[in-house]
Design a protein around this motif. Structure first.
Motif, PDB file in Angstrom:
ATOM      1  N   GLU A  20     -30.377  -4.210 -29.065  1.00 28.51           N
ATOM      2  CA  GLU A  20     -30.988  -5.514 -29.240  1.00 28.51           C
ATOM      3  C   GLU A  20     -32.432  -5.484 -29.698  1.00 28.51           C
ATOM      4  O   GLU A  20     -32.961  -6.483 -30.118  1.00 28.51           O
ATOM      5  N   ALA A  21     -33.077  -4.324 -29.622  1.00 30.10           N
ATOM      6  CA  ALA A  21     -34.505  -4.293 -29.932  1.00 30.10           C
ATOM      7  C   ALA A  21     -34.756  -3.811 -31.351  1.00 30.10           C
ATOM      8  O   ALA A  21     -35.094  -2.659 -31.571  1.00 30.10           O
ATOM      9  N   ALA A  22     -34.592  -4.718 -32.321  1.00 28.83           N
ATOM     10  CA  ALA A  22     -34.882  -4.366 -33.709  1.00 28.83           C
ATOM     11  C   ALA A  22     -36.394  -4.231 -33.861  1.00 28.83           C
ATOM     12  O   ALA A  22     -37.150  -5.012 -33.291  1.00 28.83           O
ATOM     13  N   SER A  23     -36.823  -3.241 -34.637  1.00 26.61           N
ATOM     14  CA  SER A  23     -38.260  -3.041 -34.820  1.00 26.61           C
ATOM     15  C   SER A  23     -38.754  -3.876 -36.002  1.00 26.61           C
ATOM     16  O   SER A  23     -37.956  -4.418 -36.770  1.00 26.61           O
TER      17      SER A  23
END
Lengths: 307, 67
Positions: A20-23
């Motif tokens: 879920e943690a797109a950069s």
């Protein structure tokens, strides 16, 4: 429904996990920055060579809007194509198929940027440029990505029109209208697109076949593709000279356009006799140079007052 | 399992996530995820400030053109 289930799986990434943690880098990658450079350059060229005056700041805003719109279209394209991107080696590390981003996030990002780019173009520049920008986005997303790409080997021939809009948008930003010369610049990119894309498709043939994308080399074979590439490069020569015929470009531009077009035709002929397709990537690289050089020649024409 | 988030530090934070069938499952937010979220927040702030400045400058330039 089978297609839908494939999409849902692909949305979870090739490893089946949801990350879920797109950069920030993932969002930048979603904008296809490498493709954007040619779009920006051709848009700037259309804006610069057009007769008339535009405030330098508004010109920069117009180019920014073209760049953002191109990136936004790319993001929506990546959202729609995430299932086939997961199959192709060239694209499987993109943020969506790799599972680094939620598909809804990518779609929202693309839609918001699309709307914003058109809105800013309308407010800052003019409505003609904004309408053309909206048309280009709509054509790329709905006509090319959704309708043509998975249905016909002529996908990039017709869909190529989307990539041909930028110089016309740039022209409209300066003049507020669509003219014969801006249509000639549109035609130049339109005729250039098939040999450019098919050169890449010849090399990535296996990828497209596995993903079920009916690119011309997959459907008609290498030889038929190379013949069509030759036809397009031959037709490109007179199209590249239309700005001269309209009295808009100088003889210096004509010389450059003729020389570059002849080299392009030479690449097509070499590729036709190259069973291993070793020339394909060289031709792809040259096609990029071709467009940069022709638009640079038009810019030089205008800057030096040659036309 | 304690669902409360720790006050600070880089230790993984357990949070609640509701699945499609309505069952709450523990979900650990790692330090890396929080760093990425922080970078995204900063990027969004820069974009929003940039957009405000852009609209301000567009207004000034367009008013100047028609003035």
């Amino acid at each position: 429904m089978a297609d839908l289930s494939l999409r849902t799986d692909a949305a979870h990434g090739v490893d089946g996990a949801v990350h879920e943690a797109a950069s920030v880098g993932d969002f930048v990658q979603l904008l296809k920055p490498r493709v954007m450079s040619l779009v920006v350059f051709s848009g700037f060229a259309g804006l610069y060579v057009a007769p008339g005056h535009i405030h330098p700041f508004l010109a920069a805003v117009a180019v920014l809007c073209i760049a953002v719109a191109a990136g936004a279209s790319g993001a929506i394209n990546m959202w729609y194509d995430r299932d086939i991107d997961a199959i192709m080696r060239r694209t499987r590390n993109r943020p969506l198929p790799a599972g680094r981003m939620d598909p809804a996030e990518a779609l929202g990002f693309g839609v918001v940027l699309s709307l914003l780019s058109v809105l800013v173009m309308a407010l800052a520049v003019n409505y003609v440029a904004a309408t053309l920008l909206a048309l280009a986005i709509g054509f790329y997303v709905f006509v090319y990505t959704v309708w043509l790409k998975r249905r016909t080997p002529q996908n990039i021939v017709i869909g190529g029109a989307a990539g041909a809009f930028p110089p016309m948008i740039g022209w409209a930003a300066t003049t507020g209208e669509v003219s014969l010369v801006s249509l000639a610049l549109f035609a130049l990119i339109f005729m250039w697109t098939p040999p450019h894309f098919w050169a890449l498709a010849l090399v990535k043939n296996g990828d497209y076949r596995n993903a079920g994308v009916p690119m011309l080399p997959v459907v008609a074979g290498d030889t038929a593709t190379k013949r069509q590439m030759l036809v397009y490069t031959v037709l490109l020569l007179p199209v590249a000279l239309v700005p001269c015929a309209l009295g808009f470009a100088s003889l210096a531009y004509a010389a450059v356009a003729t020389a570059m077009s002849l080299v392009f035709i030479g690449f097509s002929l070499r590729l036709l006799g190259d069973a291993e397709n070793r020339t394909a990537m060289k031709m792809f690289g040259f096609s990029l140079l071709y467009l940069f050089v022709l638009f640079a020649a038009l810019i030089a024409d205008r800057a030096l007052g040659l036309a | 399992m304690d669902m409360k988030q720790p006050a600070g530090g880089d230790a993984p934070r357990p949070t609640a996530r509701t699945t499609t069938n309505g069952v709450a499952t523990p979900h650990v937010v790692t330090a890396e995820a929080r760093r990425r979220q922080r970078r995204k927040n900063w990027a969004l702030l820069i974009v929003l400030v940039g957009l405000s400045v852009l609209f301000y400058l567009i207004t000034i330039v367009r008013m100047g053109n028609h003035g």
